[in-house]
Design an enzyme around this catalytic site. Structure first.
Site, PDB file in Angstrom:
ATOM      1  N   TYR A 151       3.401   8.970 -11.562  1.00 59.47           N
ATOM      2  CA  TYR A 151       2.508   8.248 -10.501  1.00 59.47           C
ATOM      3  C   TYR A 151       1.910   7.065 -11.578  1.00 59.47           C
ATOM      4  O   TYR A 151       1.758   5.891 -11.152  1.00 59.47           O
ATOM      5  CB  TYR A 151       1.367   9.391  -9.791  1.00 59.47           C
ATOM      6  CG  TYR A 151       0.592   8.636  -8.669  1.00 59.47           C
ATOM      7  CD1 TYR A 151       1.141   8.203  -7.666  1.00 59.47           C
ATOM      8  CD2 TYR A 151      -0.918   8.548  -9.466  1.00 59.47           C
ATOM      9  CE1 TYR A 151       0.160   7.802  -6.820  1.00 59.47           C
ATOM     10  CE2 TYR A 151      -1.634   7.894  -8.311  1.00 59.47           C
ATOM     11  CZ  TYR A 151      -1.243   7.386  -7.166  1.00 59.47           C
ATOM     12  OH  TYR A 151      -1.983   6.823  -6.048  1.00 59.47           O
ATOM     13  N   VAL A 152       1.470   7.810 -12.575  1.00 59.23           N
ATOM     14  CA  VAL A 152       0.718   6.869 -13.526  1.00 59.23           C
ATOM     15  C   VAL A 152       1.210   5.985 -14.178  1.00 59.23           C
ATOM     16  O   VAL A 152       0.879   4.745 -14.182  1.00 59.23           O
ATOM     17  CB  VAL A 152      -0.032   7.871 -14.647  1.00 59.23           C
ATOM     18  CG1 VAL A 152      -0.456   6.968 -15.964  1.00 59.23           C
ATOM     19  CG2 VAL A 152      -1.244   8.674 -14.175  1.00 59.23           C
ATOM     20  N   ALA A 153       2.645   6.292 -14.245  1.00 56.48           N
ATOM     21  CA  ALA A 153       3.612   5.022 -14.759  1.00 56.48           C
ATOM     22  C   ALA A 153       3.894   4.015 -13.913  1.00 56.48           C
ATOM     23  O   ALA A 153       3.793   2.760 -14.104  1.00 56.48           O
ATOM     24  CB  ALA A 153       5.114   5.787 -15.247  1.00 56.48           C
ATOM     25  N   ALA A 154       3.876   4.415 -12.584  1.00 60.37           N
ATOM     26  CA  ALA A 154       3.939   3.553 -11.357  1.00 60.37           C
ATOM     27  C   ALA A 154       2.918   2.536 -11.402  1.00 60.37           C
ATOM     28  O   ALA A 154       2.922   1.551 -11.461  1.00 60.37           O
ATOM     29  CB  ALA A 154       4.420   3.963 -10.174  1.00 60.37           C
ATOM     30  N   LYS A 155       1.788   3.028 -11.382  1.00 57.30           N
ATOM     31  CA  LYS A 155       0.448   2.392 -11.211  1.00 57.30           C
ATOM     32  C   LYS A 155       0.091   1.512 -12.283  1.00 57.30           C
ATOM     33  O   LYS A 155      -0.242   0.517 -12.132  1.00 57.30           O
ATOM     34  CB  LYS A 155      -0.532   3.413 -10.896  1.00 57.30           C
ATOM     35  CG  LYS A 155      -0.459   4.266  -9.654  1.00 57.30           C
ATOM     36  CD  LYS A 155      -0.185   3.363  -8.369  1.00 57.30           C
ATOM     37  CE  LYS A 155      -0.188   4.030  -7.145  1.00 57.30           C
ATOM     38  NZ  LYS A 155       0.072   3.148  -5.836  1.00 57.30           N
TER      39      LYS A 155
ATOM     40  N   SER B  19      -4.154   2.631  -8.888  1.00 56.42           N
ATOM     41  CA  SER B  19      -5.110   3.555  -9.037  1.00 56.42           C
ATOM     42  C   SER B  19      -5.643   3.592 -10.284  1.00 56.42           C
ATOM     43  O   SER B  19      -5.211   3.146 -11.079  1.00 56.42           O
ATOM     44  CB  SER B  19      -4.341   4.804  -8.837  1.00 56.42           C
ATOM     45  OG  SER B  19      -4.998   5.934  -9.212  1.00 56.42           O
TER      46      SER B  19
ATOM     47  N   ILE C 265     -10.416   8.960  -3.498  1.00 55.38           N
ATOM     48  CA  ILE C 265     -10.734   8.634  -2.083  1.00 55.38           C
ATOM     49  C   ILE C 265     -10.126   9.484  -1.001  1.00 55.38           C
ATOM     50  O   ILE C 265      -8.912  10.282  -1.221  1.00 55.38           O
ATOM     51  CB  ILE C 265      -9.515   7.263  -1.562  1.00 55.38           C
ATOM     52  CG1 ILE C 265      -9.793   5.874  -2.583  1.00 55.38           C
ATOM     53  CG2 ILE C 265      -9.959   6.786  -0.286  1.00 55.38           C
ATOM     54  CD1 ILE C 265     -11.260   5.538  -2.666  1.00 55.38           C
TER      55      ILE C 265
ATOM     56  N   ASN D 204       0.626  -1.150  -0.099  1.00 58.38           N
ATOM     57  CA  ASN D 204       0.023  -0.002   0.058  1.00 58.38           C
ATOM     58  C   ASN D 204       0.794   1.305  -0.037  1.00 58.38           C
ATOM     59  O   ASN D 204       0.340   2.605  -0.243  1.00 58.38           O
ATOM     60  CB  ASN D 204      -0.891  -0.059   1.226  1.00 58.38           C
ATOM     61  CG  ASN D 204      -1.664   1.415   1.328  1.00 58.38           C
ATOM     62  OD1 ASN D 204      -2.504   1.839   0.723  1.00 58.38           O
ATOM     63  ND2 ASN D 204      -0.997   1.889   2.503  1.00 58.38           N
TER      64      ASN D 204
END
Length: 247
Positions: free
Chosen positions: A155-159, A142, A188, A90
């Protein structure tokens, strides 16, 4: 108490989704390792709350973006409780910015914390998960990993990478009865989103068919289900908790 005496590691346990997850799993009977990098006071307060309700838990500080940190968590769980049954990956950070202006260190930190940590923690825990004949790996992604989002290239690349990693681990570990799934939350309400202006939150809610932002408990409830016996035939899946935002 459907998870009575199961051993679970929750990374990012001092955050909103992490703490809600810890409470859910403790209520279900798991013995917990609450992992944090920053926010030790919150993690200790959460541990005290769980113990006061009769739960078992221990707190461990570790940088899960490093092999050493991931190893610390596995070692802590095994020494405290004798094994590992459930791993909830998480831990996450954001360092938002437009792609053309994004600093390399902001890219690296987000990739390391949100994606590399899942590889390292899953690798460190897998030999114990495989021995348990029950293992569960639950990754927190995400919806932006499915859709993209301006200002969040890192962040998008990681998710998005987490989706591919989840499916690969699900295939590799299936023979040892270890399931691996990824949850993709939408908007969230957590400390990470507290800085969003109220008017922007209202606009976000208007985009969601169910008409509200999600709560950490909405995600934690699904984590509890995936960790249990009733989810034993679910693996390699992306499960969205987003109020219908992405269909």
């Amino acid at each position: 108490m459907e998870l009575q005496n199961r051993v679970a590691i929750v990374t990012g346990a001092s955050g909103g989704i992490g703490s809600a997850t810890a409470r859910e799993l403790a209520e279900a009977g798991t013995r917990l390792v609450l992992a944090y990098h920053h926010g030790g006071e919150r993690a200790e307060a959460l541990a005290a709350e769980i113990r006061a309700r009769g739960g078992e838990c221990t707190v461990a500080q570790a940088d899960v973006s490093t092999k050493e940190g991931a190893g610390i968590l596995a070692k802590t769980a095994v020494e405290a409780y004798g094994g590992i049954d459930i791993l909830v990956n998480n831990a996450g950070v954001t360092r938002d910015g437009l792609f053309l202006r994004m600093k390399e260190e902001d890219w690296d930190q987000v990739i390391d914390t949100n994606l590399k940590s899942v590889f390292l923690c899953s690798q460190a825990a897998s030999k114990y998960l495989m021995r348990s004949a029950y293992g569960r790996i639950i990754n927190i992604g995400s919806v932006v990993g499915l859709t993209g989002n301006a200002g969040q290239a890192n962040y998008v690349a990681a998710k998005a990478g987490l989706v591919g990693l989840t499916k690969t681990l699900a295939r590799e570990l299936a023979a040892r009865k270890v399931t691996v799934n990824v949850i993709a939350p939408g908007y969230i309400t957590t400390r990470m989103t507290e800085s969003i202006a109220p008017e922007l939150s209202e606009k976000m809610a208007e985009q969601i068919p169910l008409g509200r932002l999600g709560q950490p408990g909405d995600v934690a409830a699904l984590i509890r289900f995936l960790a249990g016996d009733r989810a034993s035939y679910i693996t390699g899946q992306v499960l969205q908790v987003d109020g219908g935002l992405v269909m």
